[in-house]
Design an enzyme around this catalytic site. Sequence first.
Site, PDB file in Angstrom:
ATOM      1  CG  PHE A 153      36.425  43.671  36.973  1.00 42.59           C
ATOM      2  CD1 PHE A 153      35.764  44.020  35.814  1.00 42.59           C
ATOM      3  CD2 PHE A 153      37.418  42.700  36.884  1.00 42.59           C
ATOM      4  CE1 PHE A 153      36.061  43.424  34.601  1.00 42.59           C
ATOM      5  CE2 PHE A 153      37.731  42.098  35.683  1.00 42.59           C
ATOM      6  CZ  PHE A 153      37.055  42.452  34.533  1.00 42.59           C
ATOM      7  CD  GLN A 267      39.227  33.840  40.729  1.00 47.73           C
ATOM      8  OE1 GLN A 267      39.603  34.242  39.631  1.00 47.73           O
ATOM      9  NE2 GLN A 267      39.227  34.601  41.812  1.00 47.73           N
ATOM     10  CG  HIS A 269      35.321  33.636  35.801  1.00 49.28           C
ATOM     11  ND1 HIS A 269      34.051  34.007  35.401  1.00 49.28           N
ATOM     12  CD2 HIS A 269      36.081  34.757  35.753  1.00 49.28           C
ATOM     13  CE1 HIS A 269      34.063  35.303  35.110  1.00 49.28           C
ATOM     14  NE2 HIS A 269      35.278  35.778  35.320  1.00 49.28           N
ATOM     15  CG  LEU A 286      36.317  34.284  31.228  1.00 48.81           C
ATOM     16  CD1 LEU A 286      35.883  33.639  32.532  1.00 48.81           C
ATOM     17  CD2 LEU A 286      37.617  35.067  31.426  1.00 48.81           C
ATOM     18  CD  GLU A 289      34.610  39.722  37.796  1.00 47.69           C
ATOM     19  OE1 GLU A 289      34.761  40.564  38.675  1.00 47.69           O
ATOM     20  OE2 GLU A 289      35.060  38.565  37.861  1.00 47.69           O
ATOM     21  NE  ARG A 320      36.845  37.091  38.666  1.00 45.69           N
ATOM     22  CZ  ARG A 320      37.865  37.207  37.831  1.00 45.69           C
ATOM     23  NH1 ARG A 320      38.905  36.377  37.959  1.00 45.69           N
ATOM     24  NH2 ARG A 320      37.879  38.125  36.894  1.00 45.69           N
ATOM     25  CG  HIS A 384      39.300  32.255  35.345  1.00 42.41           C
ATOM     26  ND1 HIS A 384      39.507  32.365  33.985  1.00 42.41           N
ATOM     27  CD2 HIS A 384      39.509  33.499  35.861  1.00 42.41           C
ATOM     28  CE1 HIS A 384      39.820  33.619  33.681  1.00 42.41           C
ATOM     29  NE2 HIS A 384      39.844  34.316  34.799  1.00 42.41           N
TER      30      HIS A 384
END
Length: 616
Positions: A153, A267, A269, A286, A289, A320, A384
């Site tokens: 990730f 945040q 994304h 979304l 990720e 991110r 996000h």
Amino acid sequence: MTKIPPTDHGVPTTDDAGVDGRINTHDGGDRDREIEYDTVTTPVLVVGAGAAGARVAIELAESGLEPLVIGKRDHGDAHTTWAAGGINAALGSLDEDDWTIHAADTLNEGHHLNDPEAVELTAKHMPDRIHELDEWGMSFDRTEEGAINQRYFGAQSSRRTCFVGDRTGEAMLETLIDRAKALEIPYRDNVMITRLLSDGERVDGAVGFDMETGEGLLFRTNHVVLAAGGFSALYHRHSSRDDENNGDGQALALEAGARLMDLEFVQFHPTGMVGERYGEEWDGRLVTEAVRGEGGRLFNAEGERFMERYSPNQMELDARDVVARAIAQEVREGRGTDHGGVYLDISHRDPDYIRERLPTMVERFEGLGVDITREPMEVAPTAHYTMGGVDIDFRTGETGVDGLYAVGETVAGVHGANRLGGNSLAETVAIGKLVGGHVANAVTSRDRVPTVTNAQQALAEREFRGLDDLAAAEGSVRPIELLEELGDVLWDTAGILRDEESLREGLAAVAELRARTADLRVDGDRTSESFEYAVDLSFSLTVAETMLRTALERTESRGAHYRTDFPETDSDWRVNLVLSADEGGLRIRRRGVADPSDAVRAAIDENHELDYHHLE
């Protein structure tokens, strides 16, 4: 969990809440209005039925208590299910890893504004929480040797993210709910809390309503745990459902006398679906990720793999905030697609591998006429997750208001200025267990049959009357119109890039929207979507103002907060912004950040970093 019928609570309604559960109020004219409501008594009320709330409730039940869990949606339909990619724990299934490195990655990603104790508690406890979920039946993907598999990730120095395909959050919530049902934990779905009964010093219950029947509800309890999510859905373009993550937990806590912290850190994304390409209903949804974690590559409209210019060492798996700003920059400079995005491509991987690891993404895009095993997806940044929230003690969940606790995305501290992907689910179970354990120890025999004071009864009376008046509002402005305008305001003035001028414009616009609520029109009764939006609007305007004010206060760029007029990170700004409310309005003060333990400091100094070439 054991469902509680709306009218069967096992307690009489003829108590100090009013004869037969009724409150007689005077509307200022010559007639009295009788407002009916039901009374529910519980030793602990958990507000929010996602992973954080469920894990708190499980711990309470295993300690011998019977908490009541309430949620705004059908049971099992919490926002946790939208967390697709995975959950972090330093298991070392594939790479050498330990909890100190996990903590170091989390602090680095959070630009060292995190609460170090919260980070260390999360990282240290996560291996046990993963094994616990495994024992409870969560179907983690496995390596050929049978170990729990782990994937890359962004911004992680090893493969640390455990997963169930690309539906990890859904699988995790199913597991927690199955455990809660086995423990027969009571719950009520489709309930919305509108006010906590608090004098600013302690909480004595909560007021809300049943969203299916419209019935007013008074919850008598000396212990309330807020696990109601974040506020990213305030933005025009976001990855949440429109009726989730709109700031109720933060607004309820602030009104009750608790402090909020670091609201400026939202945040974005990097990879949300582009609505102009796939349809308005998909805008901002979304693209996990996990696509990049499994080797997905980003290309601009000119076919350039542009992350080579922004982050040659970590590429698509950089933090991110870095990737989101890079995409925004490509679009702004004219290298985006006709729909305002870029391309995310994983078609170089084996098609069977893609179908195995990313089944939800394959199915979603197939339904839209796109075969991601052969062609790219079109993506752009989307709001996000919110790193800011209620200021708590992470060992206890305490908020500074006696009897009020908070956990999950409702709180601030674990993630600092930017969240490490895979840590949201981790926080819910690691800290959820600790908070549940503390609350269980705090409950006394007196708390099992709590009472509501006369002062709090008067507060409940005003709230029920206010809800009644709101449902009868006959102005000309519908709540959904103001919510949509608020989303546009925040996207334009406090988005990925912001500056003093835009933030002041945002504050002025929020004040104007608030003034227009005086002319609100609600179509339908308290069971209507219009009424729900009207309640949401109050929460959302409050949280939007706090976010804009803290963003204006922080005159630097750090993590997800990027000020074009102050583009550099300033060491003097390694402070948390703590916000409180009193009769004088909102107040912001700076608070220094503690240092990590020696063990975690050593891991930071070792400078662990992902080598993205593993994925090439």
